[in-house]
Design a protein around this motif. Structure first.
Motif, PDB file in Angstrom:
ATOM      1  N   GLY A 115       0.797  -1.232   0.000  1.00 19.44           N
ATOM      2  CA  GLY A 115       0.000   0.000   0.000  1.00 19.44           C
ATOM      3  C   GLY A 115       0.821   1.269   0.000  1.00 19.44           C
ATOM      4  N   ILE A 116       1.992   1.217   0.615  1.00 15.28           N
ATOM      5  CA  ILE A 116       2.763   2.459   0.717  1.00 15.28           C
ATOM      6  C   ILE A 116       3.249   2.919  -0.660  1.00 15.28           C
ATOM      7  CG2 ILE A 116       5.033   1.429   1.150  1.00 15.28           C
ATOM      8  CD1 ILE A 116       5.427   3.682   3.260  1.00 15.28           C
ATOM      9  N   TYR A 117       3.484   1.959  -1.583  1.00 11.83           N
ATOM     10  CA  TYR A 117       3.870   2.369  -2.943  1.00 11.83           C
ATOM     11  C   TYR A 117       2.749   3.199  -3.574  1.00 11.83           C
ATOM     12  CZ  TYR A 117       7.534  -1.271  -2.693  1.00 11.83           C
ATOM     13  OH  TYR A 117       8.612  -2.054  -2.341  1.00 11.83           O
ATOM     14  N   SER A 118       1.524   2.770  -3.357  1.00 14.48           N
ATOM     15  CA  SER A 118       0.380   3.525  -3.902  1.00 14.48           C
ATOM     16  C   SER A 118       0.266   4.881  -3.227  1.00 14.48           C
ATOM     17  CB  SER A 118      -0.911   2.736  -3.688  1.00 14.48           C
ATOM     18  OG  SER A 118      -0.853   1.480  -4.318  1.00 14.48           O
ATOM     19  N   ALA A 119       0.519   4.896  -1.923  1.00 15.73           N
ATOM     20  CA  ALA A 119       0.435   6.171  -1.194  1.00 15.73           C
ATOM     21  C   ALA A 119       1.437   7.188  -1.740  1.00 15.73           C
ATOM     22  CB  ALA A 119       0.678   5.930   0.297  1.00 15.73           C
ATOM     23  N   PHE A 120       2.624   6.710  -2.154  1.00 14.11           N
ATOM     24  CA  PHE A 120       3.603   7.616  -2.765  1.00 14.11           C
ATOM     25  C   PHE A 120       2.978   8.330  -3.971  1.00 14.11           C
ATOM     26  CE2 PHE A 120       7.322   4.549  -1.530  1.00 14.11           C
ATOM     27  CZ  PHE A 120       7.261   5.000  -0.219  1.00 14.11           C
ATOM     28  N   GLU A 121       2.327   7.544  -4.797  1.00  9.96           N
ATOM     29  CA  GLU A 121       1.773   8.089  -6.041  1.00  9.96           C
ATOM     30  C   GLU A 121       0.552   8.979  -5.774  1.00  9.96           C
ATOM     31  OE1 GLU A 121       3.424   7.282  -8.838  1.00  9.96           O
ATOM     32  OE2 GLU A 121       2.165   8.427 -10.207  1.00  9.96           O
ATOM     33  N   ILE A 122      -0.238   8.595  -4.776  1.00  5.88           N
ATOM     34  CA  ILE A 122      -1.417   9.409  -4.429  1.00  5.88           C
ATOM     35  C   ILE A 122      -0.993  10.802  -3.991  1.00  5.88           C
ATOM     36  CG2 ILE A 122      -3.211   9.665  -2.644  1.00  5.88           C
ATOM     37  CD1 ILE A 122      -4.047   7.813  -4.875  1.00  5.88           C
ATOM     38  N   LEU A 123       0.045  10.863  -3.171  1.00  5.33           N
ATOM     39  CA  LEU A 123       0.532  12.174  -2.740  1.00  5.33           C
ATOM     40  C   LEU A 123       0.997  12.995  -3.946  1.00  5.33           C
ATOM     41  CD1 LEU A 123       1.360  14.208  -0.531  1.00  5.33           C
ATOM     42  CD2 LEU A 123       3.606  13.109  -0.490  1.00  5.33           C
ATOM     43  N   LYS A 124       1.670  12.335  -4.866  1.00  7.28           N
ATOM     44  CA  LYS A 124       2.142  13.054  -6.060  1.00  7.28           C
ATOM     45  C   LYS A 124       0.963  13.601  -6.862  1.00  7.28           C
ATOM     46  CE  LYS A 124       4.390  10.962  -9.590  1.00  7.28           C
ATOM     47  NZ  LYS A 124       5.543  10.274 -10.198  1.00  7.28           N
ATOM     48  N   MET A 125      -0.085  12.810  -6.999  1.00  8.58           N
ATOM     49  CA  MET A 125      -1.253  13.272  -7.762  1.00  8.58           C
ATOM     50  C   MET A 125      -1.906  14.472  -7.083  1.00  8.58           C
ATOM     51  SD  MET A 125      -2.904   9.613  -8.930  1.00  8.58           S
ATOM     52  CE  MET A 125      -4.127  10.281 -10.034  1.00  8.58           C
ATOM     53  N   CYS A 126      -1.927  14.474  -5.739  1.00  8.02           N
ATOM     54  CA  CYS A 126      -2.488  15.623  -5.013  1.00  8.02           C
ATOM     55  C   CYS A 126      -1.638  16.876  -5.259  1.00  8.02           C
ATOM     56  CB  CYS A 126      -2.540  15.328  -3.512  1.00  8.02           C
ATOM     57  SG  CYS A 126      -3.712  14.044  -3.069  1.00  8.02           S
ATOM     58  N   ARG A 127      -0.313  16.700  -5.213  1.00  7.88           N
ATOM     59  CA  ARG A 127       0.578  17.851  -5.464  1.00  7.88           C
ATOM     60  C   ARG A 127       0.347  18.395  -6.868  1.00  7.88           C
ATOM     61  NH1 ARG A 127       6.014  15.206  -5.105  1.00  7.88           N
ATOM     62  NH2 ARG A 127       6.916  17.257  -5.442  1.00  7.88           N
ATOM     63  N   MET A 128       0.134  17.511  -7.812  1.00 10.88           N
ATOM     64  CA  MET A 128      -0.074  17.947  -9.201  1.00 10.88           C
ATOM     65  C   MET A 128      -1.355  18.763  -9.340  1.00 10.88           C
ATOM     66  SD  MET A 128       2.517  16.940 -10.787  1.00 10.88           S
ATOM     67  CE  MET A 128       3.883  16.056 -10.030  1.00 10.88           C
ATOM     68  N   TYR A 129      -2.390  18.332  -8.644  1.00 13.01           N
ATOM     69  CA  TYR A 129      -3.645  19.084  -8.784  1.00 13.01           C
ATOM     70  C   TYR A 129      -3.515  20.465  -8.135  1.00 13.01           C
ATOM     71  CZ  TYR A 129      -8.407  20.593  -8.938  1.00 13.01           C
ATOM     72  OH  TYR A 129      -9.530  21.347  -9.211  1.00 13.01           O
ATOM     73  N   VAL A 130      -2.830  20.538  -6.999  1.00 13.13           N
ATOM     74  CA  VAL A 130      -2.626  21.848  -6.356  1.00 13.13           C
ATOM     75  C   VAL A 130      -1.839  22.764  -7.301  1.00 13.13           C
ATOM     76  CG1 VAL A 130      -1.513  23.036  -4.415  1.00 13.13           C
ATOM     77  CG2 VAL A 130      -2.729  20.893  -4.024  1.00 13.13           C
ATOM     78  N   TYR A 131      -0.866  22.199  -7.979  1.00 13.95           N
ATOM     79  CA  TYR A 131      -0.071  22.967  -8.948  1.00 13.95           C
ATOM     80  C   TYR A 131      -0.988  23.501 -10.062  1.00 13.95           C
ATOM     81  CZ  TYR A 131       4.035  24.054 -11.833  1.00 13.95           C
ATOM     82  OH  TYR A 131       5.000  24.696 -12.573  1.00 13.95           O
ATOM     83  N   PHE A 132      -1.783  22.609 -10.634  1.00  9.73           N
ATOM     84  CA  PHE A 132      -2.712  22.988 -11.708  1.00  9.73           C
ATOM     85  C   PHE A 132      -3.675  24.074 -11.226  1.00  9.73           C
ATOM     86  CE2 PHE A 132      -7.121  22.176 -13.135  1.00  9.73           C
ATOM     87  CZ  PHE A 132      -7.001  22.555 -14.469  1.00  9.73           C
ATOM     88  N   TRP A 133      -4.276  23.857 -10.084  1.00  6.41           N
ATOM     89  CA  TRP A 133      -5.291  24.769  -9.549  1.00  6.41           C
ATOM     90  C   TRP A 133      -4.689  26.160  -9.315  1.00  6.41           C
ATOM     91  CZ3 TRP A 133      -6.407  27.915  -5.457  1.00  6.41           C
ATOM     92  CH2 TRP A 133      -7.745  28.212  -5.204  1.00  6.41           C
ATOM     93  N   THR A 134      -3.507  26.181  -8.726  1.00  4.13           N
ATOM     94  CA  THR A 134      -2.885  27.463  -8.393  1.00  4.13           C
ATOM     95  C   THR A 134      -2.508  28.242  -9.652  1.00  4.13           C
ATOM     96  OG1 THR A 134      -1.992  26.480  -6.377  1.00  4.13           O
ATOM     97  CG2 THR A 134      -1.000  28.545  -7.092  1.00  4.13           C
ATOM     98  N   ILE A 135      -1.868  27.578 -10.610  1.00  2.43           N
ATOM     99  CA  ILE A 135      -1.464  28.277 -11.842  1.00  2.43           C
ATOM    100  C   ILE A 135      -2.698  28.754 -12.607  1.00  2.43           C
ATOM    101  CG2 ILE A 135      -0.238  28.076 -14.040  1.00  2.43           C
ATOM    102  CD1 ILE A 135       1.707  27.898 -11.813  1.00  2.43           C
ATOM    103  N   ALA A 136      -3.729  27.894 -12.656  1.00  2.00           N
ATOM    104  CA  ALA A 136      -4.946  28.268 -13.397  1.00  2.00           C
ATOM    105  C   ALA A 136      -5.614  29.495 -12.788  1.00  2.00           C
ATOM    106  CB  ALA A 136      -5.923  27.082 -13.411  1.00  2.00           C
ATOM    107  N   ASN A 137      -5.467  29.680 -11.489  1.00  2.00           N
ATOM    108  CA  ASN A 137      -6.070  30.847 -10.840  1.00  2.00           C
ATOM    109  C   ASN A 137      -5.108  32.030 -10.733  1.00  2.00           C
ATOM    110  OD1 ASN A 137      -8.937  30.502  -9.812  1.00  2.00           O
ATOM    111  ND2 ASN A 137      -8.011  28.547  -9.198  1.00  2.00           N
ATOM    112  N   TYR A 138      -3.822  31.750 -10.876  1.00  2.74           N
ATOM    113  CA  TYR A 138      -2.844  32.849 -10.755  1.00  2.74           C
ATOM    114  C   TYR A 138      -2.723  33.652 -12.054  1.00  2.74           C
ATOM    115  CZ  TYR A 138       1.545  35.347 -10.331  1.00  2.74           C
ATOM    116  OH  TYR A 138       2.494  36.340 -10.332  1.00  2.74           O
TER     117      TYR A 138
END
Length: 451
Positions: A115-138
């Motif tokens: 499960g921890i391997y999946s958790a690594f990737e889940i965190l990365k996907m969350c970081r990516m969405y925050v990046y997208f959201w912030t740039i799209a609004n900035y």
């Protein structure tokens, strides 16, 4: 030493972010610097890795945080601070598809044995969405898009000198610049190189000598990777940018003159560079091992077995685990040394089969829908921006997205953190352009109609 590394990270996070935010409130130059860093650190990652598992061959090997995230939090704070003057789009275009992709990836964890391997990737996907959201609004106006181009130019220069150092000082055969692999460099530079190329061909006020040099640097970086697919796709990329720019029927005489000059110069320059590098390129093509093609096919078959075995796949970021015994998915792939207990099979080379294997066929359909959604939105923006100088962004993205989607049939580079960030930057840019057309921020056809 490890504790010291964590201390620096948390000090930077706790002190650096508020300090950076306050500086940006009082200085536009500081804000521009932070935006530059938010893009720059997608090229040269400076990360800290919590629970690092570097020996694992999966697409993510730890809970990563980096300078790109810290810089991003400053921009995020600015976006939230300005919400009364610049209303926030809480659910930017494409968010629903990304959320679906995320949820199916999350659901696949029920089949993950680690499960921890999946958790690594889940965190990365969350970081990516925050990046997208912030740039799209900035991003809100054309001045910021101009600064984005300056940033892209500076990054290409940085990558170029990094590649030159590897090639001529370190004697590296296939250069990778600041990236983890040469294929990552190819995909990353393809997008920014196309932006430089389209800017040169479509914006009369751009400095032609400067952007021609930047485009040349991007081309040399691609050449230095000696990636066969990368070279072919970059030629396709450049041809697409050139042909679409020609078909855009620019009325400006200066731009038309540039088209003509580049029509003469580019084939000549390309031929000279290819002659200079022909020995190395031929060596690369002739020395390509036949075994690598066979392994590609064998890994693709294993991915198909995984995708067909479970509806939700074998578990996010678990391909590298389940491709090895005691699992049977790779029983058709012979080991090089059967007596070596440490020998491991690699990853399937295409991101599409990787997603199907790890998270199921349905999630692959959602992922492709996400890619095509932004692709078609960008084409729509191209037609709506007739007469606008910002149209060059759409031209660059039509060409570069075509090429990276094709490249992804051969490689899983889009899962690399650098390239994933850059893809989310591109999606945020498309969402921004769409919003700016609707609000009349861009001086294209849409605005003139409203006027």
């Amino acid at each position: 030493m490890t504790e010291f590394k964590y201390l620096i990270f948390f000090m930077t996070l706790i002190i650096g972010v508020p300090l950076g935010y306050l500086c940006c409130l009082h200085s536009k130059n500081c804000e521009k610097l932070v935006f530059f860093l938010v893009i720059f650190f997608t090229c040269d990652m400076v990360d800290i890795n919590f629970v690092s598992m570097e020996t694992y061959r999966g697409t993510t090997r730890g809970f990563e945080f980096g300078m790109v995230d810290i810089s991003l939090y400053i921009l995020l704070s600015l976006v939230l601070k300005r919400r009364h003057q610049l209303p926030i789009d809480w659910f930017p275009m494409g968010s629903s598809l990304y959320l679906l992709y995320f949820l199916f990836s999350l659901a696949s964890i029920i089949n993950a044995d680690v499960g921890i391997y999946s958790a690594f990737e889940i965190l990365k996907m969350c970081r990516m969405y925050v990046y997208f959201w912030t740039i799209a609004n900035y991003l809100r106006n054309e001045q910021q898009l101009q600064w984005l181009m300056t940033t892209i130019g500076a990054i290409i220069i940085y990558i170029f000198f990094s590649v030159m150092k590897q090639k001529y000082l370190l004697g590296m055969f296939q250069c990778k610049g600041p990236f983890p692999h040469q294929n990552s460099l190819v995909m990353y530079v393809s997008i920014f190189g196309a932006m430089a190329h389209a800017y040169l061909l479509n914006v009369a006020s751009s400095r032609s000598w400067f952007w021609f040099t930047i485009f040349g640097m991007a081309s040399i970086c691609i050449l230095a990777t000696l990636s066969r697919a990368g070279l072919a796709l970059f030629i396709l990329n450049s041809l697409m940018v050139f042909c679409i720019s020609l078909c855009s029927k620019q009325s400006n005489a200066k731009v038309r003159k540039r088209h003509l000059i580049l029509l003469i110069i580019l084939p000549l320059a390309g031929t000279l560079v290819l002659i200079k590098a022909s020995d190395t390129i031929m060596e690369r093509f002739l020395s390509a091992p036949e075994e690598s093609k066979i392994v590609r096919v064998q890994l693709a078959k294993a991915a198909l077995y995984m995708a067909n075995d479970k509806v939700l796949g074998v578990g996010l970021n678990n391909f590298a685990h389940k491709i090895n015994p005691p699992y049977s998915y790779s029983s058709h792939i012979p080991m090089v040394d059967e007596n070596d207990p440490d020998e491991k099979h690699g990853l399937v080379e295409t991101v599409y089969l990787m997603i199907a294997a790890e998270t199921g066929w349905l999630n692959l359909v959602i992922f492709i829908s996400l890619l095509l959604f932004f692709y078609t939105k960008n084409i729509k923006n191209y037609f709506r921006l007739k007469g606008s100088q910002s149209r060059f962004i759409c031209i660059a993205l039509i060409a570069s997205l075509t090429c990276i989607y094709l490249q992804s049939t051969l490689e899983w580079v889009l899962k690399q953190t650098n390239n994933f960030y850059q893809l989310m930057l591109v999606f945020a840019l498309i969402a921004t352009m769409d919003r700016m057309i609707q609000t009349g921020e861009l001086n294209g056809q849409a605005k003139r109609k409203r006027c």
